[in-house]
Motif scaffolding. Structure first.
Motif, mmCIF file in Angstrom:
data_model
loop_
_atom_site.group_PDB
_atom_site.id
_atom_site.type_symbol
_atom_site.label_atom_id
_atom_site.label_comp_id
_atom_site.label_asym_id
_atom_site.label_seq_id
_atom_site.Cartn_x
_atom_site.Cartn_y
_atom_site.Cartn_z
ATOM 1 N N ALA A 31 0.862 -1.190 0.000
ATOM 2 C CA ALA A 31 0.000 0.000 0.000
ATOM 3 C C ALA A 31 0.890 1.230 0.000
ATOM 4 O O ALA A 31 2.039 1.185 0.454
ATOM 5 C CB ALA A 31 -0.925 0.007 1.208
ATOM 6 N N ASP A 32 0.351 2.310 -0.509
ATOM 7 C CA ASP A 32 1.036 3.599 -0.469
ATOM 8 C C ASP A 32 0.363 4.468 0.588
ATOM 9 O O ASP A 32 -0.859 4.652 0.565
ATOM 10 C CB ASP A 32 0.961 4.296 -1.828
ATOM 11 C CG ASP A 32 1.854 3.634 -2.864
ATOM 12 O OD1 ASP A 32 2.794 2.934 -2.458
ATOM 13 O OD2 ASP A 32 1.597 3.800 -4.063
ATOM 14 N N LEU A 33 1.174 4.985 1.514
ATOM 15 C CA LEU A 33 0.654 5.823 2.588
ATOM 16 C C LEU A 33 1.213 7.228 2.442
ATOM 17 O O LEU A 33 2.433 7.415 2.375
ATOM 18 C CB LEU A 33 1.040 5.237 3.952
ATOM 19 C CG LEU A 33 0.711 6.091 5.182
ATOM 20 C CD1 LEU A 33 -0.797 6.301 5.301
ATOM 21 C CD2 LEU A 33 1.283 5.457 6.447
ATOM 22 N N THR A 34 0.325 8.198 2.387
ATOM 23 C CA THR A 34 0.712 9.607 2.319
ATOM 24 C C THR A 34 -0.052 10.379 3.385
ATOM 25 O O THR A 34 -1.276 10.255 3.484
ATOM 26 C CB THR A 34 0.404 10.208 0.933
ATOM 27 O OG1 THR A 34 1.017 9.403 -0.080
ATOM 28 C CG2 THR A 34 0.937 11.627 0.836
ATOM 29 N N ARG A 46 -4.853 14.611 7.094
ATOM 30 C CA ARG A 46 -5.446 13.840 5.988
ATOM 31 C C ARG A 46 -4.539 12.650 5.685
ATOM 32 O O ARG A 46 -3.350 12.807 5.415
ATOM 33 C CB ARG A 46 -5.617 14.710 4.746
ATOM 34 C CG ARG A 46 -6.682 15.787 4.936
ATOM 35 C CD ARG A 46 -6.912 16.547 3.648
ATOM 36 N NE ARG A 46 -5.710 17.243 3.219
ATOM 37 C CZ ARG A 46 -5.365 17.414 1.942
ATOM 38 N NH1 ARG A 46 -6.115 16.926 0.969
ATOM 39 N NH2 ARG A 46 -4.267 18.071 1.634
ATOM 40 N N ILE A 47 -5.118 11.477 5.740
ATOM 41 C CA ILE A 47 -4.369 10.229 5.537
ATOM 42 C C ILE A 47 -4.839 9.603 4.222
ATOM 43 O O ILE A 47 -6.017 9.245 4.075
ATOM 44 C CB ILE A 47 -4.585 9.259 6.712
ATOM 45 C CG1 ILE A 47 -4.122 9.930 8.021
ATOM 46 C CG2 ILE A 47 -3.833 7.957 6.481
ATOM 47 C CD1 ILE A 47 -4.445 9.134 9.253
ATOM 48 N N LYS A 48 -3.920 9.490 3.283
ATOM 49 C CA LYS A 48 -4.228 8.968 1.938
ATOM 50 C C LYS A 48 -3.624 7.578 1.801
ATOM 51 O O LYS A 48 -2.419 7.390 1.973
ATOM 52 C CB LYS A 48 -3.660 9.913 0.874
ATOM 53 C CG LYS A 48 -3.884 9.465 -0.559
ATOM 54 C CD LYS A 48 -3.258 10.476 -1.517
ATOM 55 C CE LYS A 48 -3.396 10.054 -2.960
ATOM 56 N NZ LYS A 48 -2.760 11.031 -3.881
ATOM 57 N N ILE A 49 -4.451 6.589 1.475
ATOM 58 C CA ILE A 49 -4.004 5.198 1.356
ATOM 59 C C ILE A 49 -4.377 4.668 -0.016
ATOM 60 O O ILE A 49 -5.532 4.771 -0.441
ATOM 61 C CB ILE A 49 -4.632 4.315 2.451
ATOM 62 C CG1 ILE A 49 -4.258 4.834 3.848
ATOM 63 C CG2 ILE A 49 -4.188 2.865 2.288
ATOM 64 C CD1 ILE A 49 -4.923 4.081 4.971
ATOM 65 N N THR A 50 -3.399 4.104 -0.699
ATOM 66 C CA THR A 50 -3.619 3.446 -1.991
ATOM 67 C C THR A 50 -3.421 1.946 -1.812
ATOM 68 O O THR A 50 -2.358 1.500 -1.386
ATOM 69 C CB THR A 50 -2.643 3.969 -3.048
ATOM 70 O OG1 THR A 50 -2.827 5.378 -3.220
ATOM 71 C CG2 THR A 50 -2.865 3.274 -4.389
ATOM 72 N N ASN A 51 -4.450 1.191 -2.127
ATOM 73 C CA ASN A 51 -4.417 -0.262 -1.973
ATOM 74 C C ASN A 51 -3.825 -0.898 -3.223
ATOM 75 O O ASN A 51 -4.421 -0.857 -4.290
ATOM 76 C CB ASN A 51 -5.834 -0.788 -1.732
ATOM 77 C CG ASN A 51 -5.870 -2.306 -1.577
ATOM 78 O OD1 ASN A 51 -4.836 -2.956 -1.462
ATOM 79 N ND2 ASN A 51 -7.076 -2.853 -1.565
ATOM 80 N N ARG A 52 -2.653 -1.516 -3.091
ATOM 81 C CA ARG A 52 -1.992 -2.146 -4.231
ATOM 82 C C ARG A 52 -2.347 -3.625 -4.372
ATOM 83 O O ARG A 52 -1.909 -4.263 -5.329
ATOM 84 C CB ARG A 52 -0.469 -2.013 -4.099
ATOM 85 C CG ARG A 52 0.037 -0.603 -4.324
ATOM 86 C CD ARG A 52 1.557 -0.559 -4.256
ATOM 87 N NE ARG A 52 2.039 0.711 -4.757
ATOM 88 C CZ ARG A 52 2.279 0.969 -6.034
ATOM 89 N NH1 ARG A 52 2.058 0.037 -6.932
ATOM 90 N NH2 ARG A 52 2.717 2.142 -6.417
#
Length: 478
Positions: free
Chosen positions: A356-359, A381-387
């Motif tokens: 996952a990408d965490l920003t 603000r927590i942005k999560i990209t599920n890979r």
């Protein structure tokens, strides 16, 4: 200009596809079905099969190839590249470019002759069908001379080319939207998806125009690769070459030849079979796509007259001139080194890439706000990209929120959605609100740890700086 000089007047060749009067010179190459043709035929049909089958194939539940522009995702061989994968994209693109440079340095325009879609589809799909409709090579040329462009057979050819172009364009669209979406659109009205419909119409027209009319001019006029070859190859690179040492001086005919004449009988079979209309005996030329048709044509003639084959063959300019071979040259050393570094960078980057990408981003309404009870509020603000290839729930935990002089009841953390569910390949943003008393800040800042984990093995921690009032302002809080 290739070939011997023609007498002045209309019909004299200025370019391979252009006469002196500006009229189009239609090239109808005579196919030479030798060993190189058969080898290229196998490669061509395998490539076409791969192209048409790829949208239907999946690896790890993902398409083999999908460039999803609306979601800004690129999937290749089951791995999805996201907008944050700039480094991966750079390594991949660099590897492809340097790989082409290396292939060109070793084997000349092997890409053009063996794998380029323009060559593959033109020589092994559209031209064979066109010759069948016209009645063969001889009849095609006869129809050109008569100016018979709209006979029933040729109209049938144009219609067949249109249907093939339509199929190719739909397959191309599938690489951008996926097969399920494409099938859904095909069953619906074009008004429901005007952009996709416009793409199909435009791309179908381009493909039909290219393979019906423009054809080899795409290689000669549009594609820059032929002009690059002077910089990408050297005199040791393998190219399709005419052995002028053995072939010159030319003498017409195979009987009663001058004993000092070369093996070339000036039959022009190599010119008749060339799909770009050049004479390979004039040396390395920009128009040559290394299709090897001239090799097959010349080998057939040499066999008929009892001469050794290979008058035209894969060779290098230095080899033809009798100079020694040198496999190790600057470009054959430098290109593999750069390719290895890029490939290593790509593999290494993919290996360390997390699931996952965490920003973590600061709030949009300023660095902090002061609540009615005097506490300081920070929005995170927590942005999560599920890979992963499946939907995942991510739990968010905030640590190190306050020093020892702050009671737990004075600390409030608000997470509207925790755990945060993110669909496969998707990106979501949630907000966390942290309320602390002013004395929790030292010199206007407080460092905390944000921990994010999923249901499997993904764990990641990020240190984040909360902002607050300076120490002088903090003293007013009771």
């Amino acid at each position: 200009m290739s070939g011997t000089a023609a007498p002045p007047g209309v019909g004299r060749r200025v370019l391979p596809t252009l006469n002196e009067d500006g009229s189009r010179r239609w090239i109808r190459p005579k196919p030479s079905h030798g060993k190189w043709w058969r080898r290229r035929q196998v490669v061509a049909y395998l490539l076409m099969a791969a192209f048409f089958a790829a949208p239907h194939l999946r690896i790890f539940g993902k398409p083999v190839f999908l460039m999803d522009l609306p979601r800004r995702e690129f999937t290749l061989m089951g791995y999805t590249f996201l907008p944050t994968d700039t480094l991966l994209f750079m390594f991949s693109l660099g590897s492809v470019v340097i790989g082409i440079f290396l292939v060109t340095a070793l084997w000349g325009r092997a890409w053009c002759g063996w794998a380029c879609p323009q060559t593959v589809y033109l020589e092994y799909l559209f031209r064979p069908i066109g010759r069948w409709f016209d009645g063969g090579y001889t009849q095609s040329r006869a129809l050109d001379k008569q100016g018979a462009w709209f006979t029933p057979r040729r109209l049938g050819k144009y219609l067949t080319f249109f249907l093939l172009s339509l199929f190719v364009s739909h397959t191309m669209l599938a690489f951008f939207v996926g097969i399920p979406q494409l099938y859904g659109w095909m069953r619906g009205s074009p008004a429901d998806h005007p952009s996709a419909f416009f793409f199909v119409v435009l791309f179908t027209g381009i493909v039909w125009f290219n393979f019906t009319y423009f054809r080899e001019q795409t290689c000669l006029i549009v594609c820059p690769y032929g002009r690059w070859q002077s910089a990408l190859i050297d005199r040791q690179s393998k190219i399709v070459a005419y052995d002028y040492v053995r072939g010159e001086p030319r003498a017409l005919g195979a009987k009663n030849r001058d004993p000092h004449a070369g093996d070339c009988i000036n039959c022009n079979a190599c010119v008749q079979t060339c799909p770009t209309g050049i004479d390979i005996r004039n040396g390395l030329q920009m128009e040559c796509v290394h299709c090897t048709q001239c090799i097959d044509a010349c080998d057939e003639i040499m066999t008929k007259i009892g001469k050794p084959t290979g008058l035209i063959r894969y060779s290098s300019q230095d080899e033809i001139a009798g100079k020694p071979k040198h496999l190790l040259r600057l470009r054959t050393i430098l290109y593999p080194i750069v390719l290895t570094l890029l490939g290593g960078g790509l593999v290494g980057t993919m290996y360390v890439k997390k699931a996952a990408d965490l920003t973590v981003l600061r709030g949009l309404d300023g660095p902090f706000t002061t609540e009615a009870d005097g506490r300081i509020a920070n929005q995170i603000r927590i942005k999560i990209t599920n890979r992963r290839g499946a939907d995942m729930a991510y739990r968010i935990v905030l640590d190190s929120l306050a020093p020892a002089n702050v009671a737990p009841r004075e600390v409030t953390v608000v997470l509207p959605e925790n755990p945060l569910t993110v669909q496969a390949g998707d990106t979501r943003i949630t907000s966390a609100f942290v309320l602390l008393p002013p004395r929790a800040f030292t010199k206007g800042e407080r460092f905390i740890t944000i921990n994010v984990s999923d249901e499997r093995d993904y764990r990641e921690s990020v240190t984040y700086r909360l902002l607050g009032p300076t120490s002088s302002a903090a003293g007013s809080f009771k």
